[in-house]
Structure formats: structure tokens, C-alpha cells
Design a protein around this motif. Structure first.
Motif, PDB file in Angstrom:
ATOM      1  N   GLY A 106    -106.334 -22.063 -14.035  1.00  0.00           N
ATOM      2  CA  GLY A 106    -107.589 -21.278 -14.172  1.00  0.00           C
ATOM      3  C   GLY A 106    -107.326 -19.946 -14.253  1.00  0.00           C
ATOM      4  N   GLY A 107    -106.125 -19.493 -14.124  1.00  0.00           N
ATOM      5  CA  GLY A 107    -106.058 -18.032 -13.962  1.00  0.00           C
ATOM      6  C   GLY A 107    -105.663 -17.372 -15.288  1.00  0.00           C
ATOM      7  N   SER A 108    -105.697 -16.208 -15.431  1.00  0.00           N
ATOM      8  CA  SER A 108    -105.325 -15.451 -16.794  1.00  0.00           C
ATOM      9  C   SER A 108    -103.826 -15.830 -17.116  1.00  0.00           C
ATOM     10  CB  SER A 108    -105.508 -13.954 -16.782  1.00  0.00           C
ATOM     11  OG  SER A 108    -104.845 -13.327 -15.842  1.00  0.00           O
ATOM     12  N   ALA A 109    -102.936 -16.000 -16.394  1.00  0.00           N
ATOM     13  CA  ALA A 109    -101.663 -16.222 -16.551  1.00  0.00           C
ATOM     14  C   ALA A 109    -101.128 -17.858 -16.759  1.00  0.00           C
ATOM     15  CB  ALA A 109    -100.535 -15.573 -15.562  1.00  0.00           C
ATOM     16  N   SER A 110    -102.075 -18.446 -16.644  1.00  0.00           N
ATOM     17  CA  SER A 110    -102.039 -19.920 -16.813  1.00  0.00           C
ATOM     18  C   SER A 110    -101.071 -20.500 -18.015  1.00  0.00           C
ATOM     19  CB  SER A 110    -103.236 -20.767 -16.493  1.00  0.00           C
ATOM     20  OG  SER A 110    -103.154 -22.013 -16.772  1.00  0.00           O
ATOM     21  N   GLY A 111    -101.768 -19.906 -19.162  1.00  0.00           N
ATOM     22  CA  GLY A 111    -101.222 -20.376 -20.228  1.00  0.00           C
ATOM     23  C   GLY A 111     -99.754 -19.883 -20.520  1.00  0.00           C
ATOM     24  N   MET A 112     -99.362 -18.738 -19.948  1.00  0.00           N
ATOM     25  CA  MET A 112     -97.977 -18.167 -20.126  1.00  0.00           C
ATOM     26  C   MET A 112     -97.235 -18.903 -19.080  1.00  0.00           C
ATOM     27  SD  MET A 112     -96.765 -14.359 -19.188  1.00  0.00           S
ATOM     28  CE  MET A 112     -96.989 -14.585 -17.411  1.00  0.00           C
ATOM     29  N   VAL A 113     -97.530 -19.301 -17.980  1.00  0.00           N
ATOM     30  CA  VAL A 113     -96.813 -19.907 -17.139  1.00  0.00           C
ATOM     31  C   VAL A 113     -96.474 -21.337 -17.499  1.00  0.00           C
ATOM     32  CG1 VAL A 113     -96.725 -20.897 -14.565  1.00  0.00           C
ATOM     33  CG2 VAL A 113     -97.464 -18.415 -15.079  1.00  0.00           C
ATOM     34  N   SER A 114     -97.617 -21.957 -17.995  1.00  0.00           N
ATOM     35  CA  SER A 114     -97.315 -23.270 -18.614  1.00  0.00           C
ATOM     36  C   SER A 114     -96.245 -23.482 -19.763  1.00  0.00           C
ATOM     37  CB  SER A 114     -98.686 -23.960 -18.940  1.00  0.00           C
ATOM     38  OG  SER A 114     -98.744 -25.181 -19.505  1.00  0.00           O
ATOM     39  N   ALA A 115     -96.720 -22.435 -20.774  1.00  0.00           N
ATOM     40  CA  ALA A 115     -95.836 -22.448 -21.662  1.00  0.00           C
ATOM     41  C   ALA A 115     -94.242 -22.246 -21.524  1.00  0.00           C
ATOM     42  CB  ALA A 115     -96.322 -21.555 -22.878  1.00  0.00           C
ATOM     43  N   GLY A 116     -94.138 -21.396 -20.472  1.00  0.00           N
ATOM     44  CA  GLY A 116     -92.819 -21.091 -19.930  1.00  0.00           C
ATOM     45  C   GLY A 116     -92.110 -22.239 -19.346  1.00  0.00           C
ATOM     46  N   CYS A 117     -92.912 -23.232 -18.429  1.00  0.00           N
ATOM     47  CA  CYS A 117     -92.468 -24.428 -18.110  1.00  0.00           C
ATOM     48  C   CYS A 117     -91.993 -25.405 -19.070  1.00  0.00           C
ATOM     49  CB  CYS A 117     -93.520 -24.725 -17.095  1.00  0.00           C
ATOM     50  SG  CYS A 117     -92.901 -26.466 -16.314  1.00  0.00           S
ATOM     51  N   LEU A 118     -92.806 -25.612 -19.952  1.00  0.00           N
ATOM     52  CA  LEU A 118     -92.685 -26.416 -21.262  1.00  0.00           C
ATOM     53  C   LEU A 118     -91.516 -25.801 -22.041  1.00  0.00           C
ATOM     54  CD1 LEU A 118     -96.396 -26.898 -22.241  1.00  0.00           C
ATOM     55  CD2 LEU A 118     -94.587 -28.598 -21.171  1.00  0.00           C
ATOM     56  N   THR A 119     -91.461 -24.686 -22.220  1.00  0.00           N
ATOM     57  CA  THR A 119     -90.202 -24.048 -23.000  1.00  0.00           C
ATOM     58  C   THR A 119     -88.915 -24.328 -22.393  1.00  0.00           C
ATOM     59  OG1 THR A 119     -91.721 -22.562 -24.204  1.00  0.00           O
ATOM     60  CG2 THR A 119     -89.347 -22.151 -24.032  1.00  0.00           C
ATOM     61  N   GLY A 120     -88.956 -23.994 -21.071  1.00  0.00           N
ATOM     62  CA  GLY A 120     -87.456 -24.183 -20.143  1.00  0.00           C
ATOM     63  C   GLY A 120     -87.093 -25.574 -20.305  1.00  0.00           C
ATOM     64  N   LEU A 121     -87.899 -26.746 -19.965  1.00  0.00           N
ATOM     65  CA  LEU A 121     -87.636 -28.051 -19.965  1.00  0.00           C
ATOM     66  C   LEU A 121     -87.356 -28.689 -21.470  1.00  0.00           C
ATOM     67  CD1 LEU A 121     -90.210 -29.359 -17.364  1.00  0.00           C
ATOM     68  CD2 LEU A 121     -87.708 -29.134 -16.989  1.00  0.00           C
ATOM     69  N   THR A 122     -87.931 -28.063 -22.354  1.00  0.00           N
ATOM     70  CA  THR A 122     -87.674 -28.482 -23.452  1.00  0.00           C
ATOM     71  C   THR A 122     -86.454 -27.900 -24.256  1.00  0.00           C
ATOM     72  OG1 THR A 122     -90.083 -28.504 -24.227  1.00  0.00           O
ATOM     73  CG2 THR A 122     -88.712 -28.460 -26.045  1.00  0.00           C
TER      74      THR A 122
END
Length: 148
Positions: A106-122
Motif C-alpha cells: 500500500g505504500g508508494s514504493a510498493s510497485g518498485m519493491v514488488s517489481a524488484g523482487c519479481l525481477t530478481g527471481l525471474t
């Protein structure tokens, strides 16, 4: 052709030219802003999403190469196992990233942190799949045959 039609044609041409010229620096700027320390959070979120999408495209490309190697009739069991493993991996990746990002939900950085996690695992999964494309003849630990 009357003067009104010529003016309209000239204006349309000028608008098209202006739009094209205006678009060139904007595209360059968009690419550069992701490398900038001065980007706002919305831009950082967009850049992280762009990186996630690129990682996903790379994964899909390598995955398709592995699937292609497993296309022979005698390799159907291996192909089915790969598909099952990939589906399970996607479920794991998504669940892991939900957990890793719960603190910023729900925070403003949520999208960035989520995308970063997905990117790293991918990217890690892509690297793993690439190892299957480099298997040597006789490597019994590799489920993917070497390229012909």
C-alpha cells in the motif's frame, strides 16, 4: 486545390513534424531517467516495472528454447515435468514476492519493491534454465539433451 486545403495540409504536416521531433528527446529522456538519482517514486516504479517486463521476456525466450529441445516424442515426460516445474516456480515466485513485499504493501514504493523482487527471481530462473541449454553430451544430471 484551394488555399484552405493547402493551409490545412501544411498545418497537418507541421503538427506531424513537431510531434515526431518532440517524441525523439522524450524517448531518450525516459531511458535516461531510470538511471538518474533524481527520479520521483512514480518514475522509479515505472522503471522497475520496465525491468520486470524485460526479465519476463528474457525468461520466456529461454524457456521456449528449452521446450524446443524437449520436443521429441521420446522426451514428452521431460517436457511435462518442465511445464509442471515452471508452473510451480511461478507460484513460488509470486508467493515469495508477496511475502518479501508485505512490509511496503500500500505504500508508494510498493510497485518498485514488488517489481524488484519479481525481477530478481525471474533473472535467477532464467540463469537456471540457461544452464540446461549448455548441457554436454553424456551429462546424466541434465534433463535437456544437447543441441544437435
Amino acid at each position: 486545390m484551394d488555399i484552405t486545403m493547402r493551409r490545412a495540409g501544411w498545418r497537418l504536416g507541421a503538427l506531424v513534424l513537431a510531434a515526431a521531433v518532440a517524441g525523439l528527446p522524450a524517448r531518450g529522456l525516459a531511458a535516461d531517467i531510470c538511471d538518474s538519482d533524481s527520479a520521483d517514486q512514480a518514475t522509479l516504479n515505472q522503471c522497475a516495472e520496465r525491468d520486470r517486463a524485460a526479465a519476463d521476456r528474457a525468461l520466456n525466450q529461454v524457456y521456449q528454447q528449452v521446450v524446443q529441445r524437449l520436443s521429441g516424442p521420446d522426451l514428452q515426460d521431460r517436457r511435462k515435468a518442465l511445464v509442471a516445474a515452471q508452473r510451480a516456480w511461478v507460484a513460488f515466485r509470486d508467493a515469495q514476492c508477496r511475502f518479501d513485499t508485505v512490509a511496503v504493501d500500500g505504500g508508494s514504493a510498493s510497485g518498485m519493491v514488488s517489481a524488484g523482487c519479481l525481477t530478481g527471481l525471474t533473472q535467477a530462473r532464467t540463469a537456471r534454465l540457461k544452464t540446461y541449454l549448455a548441457c554436454q553430451e553424456g551429462d546424466m544430471s541434465c534433463p535437456v539433451p544437447p543441441a544437435p
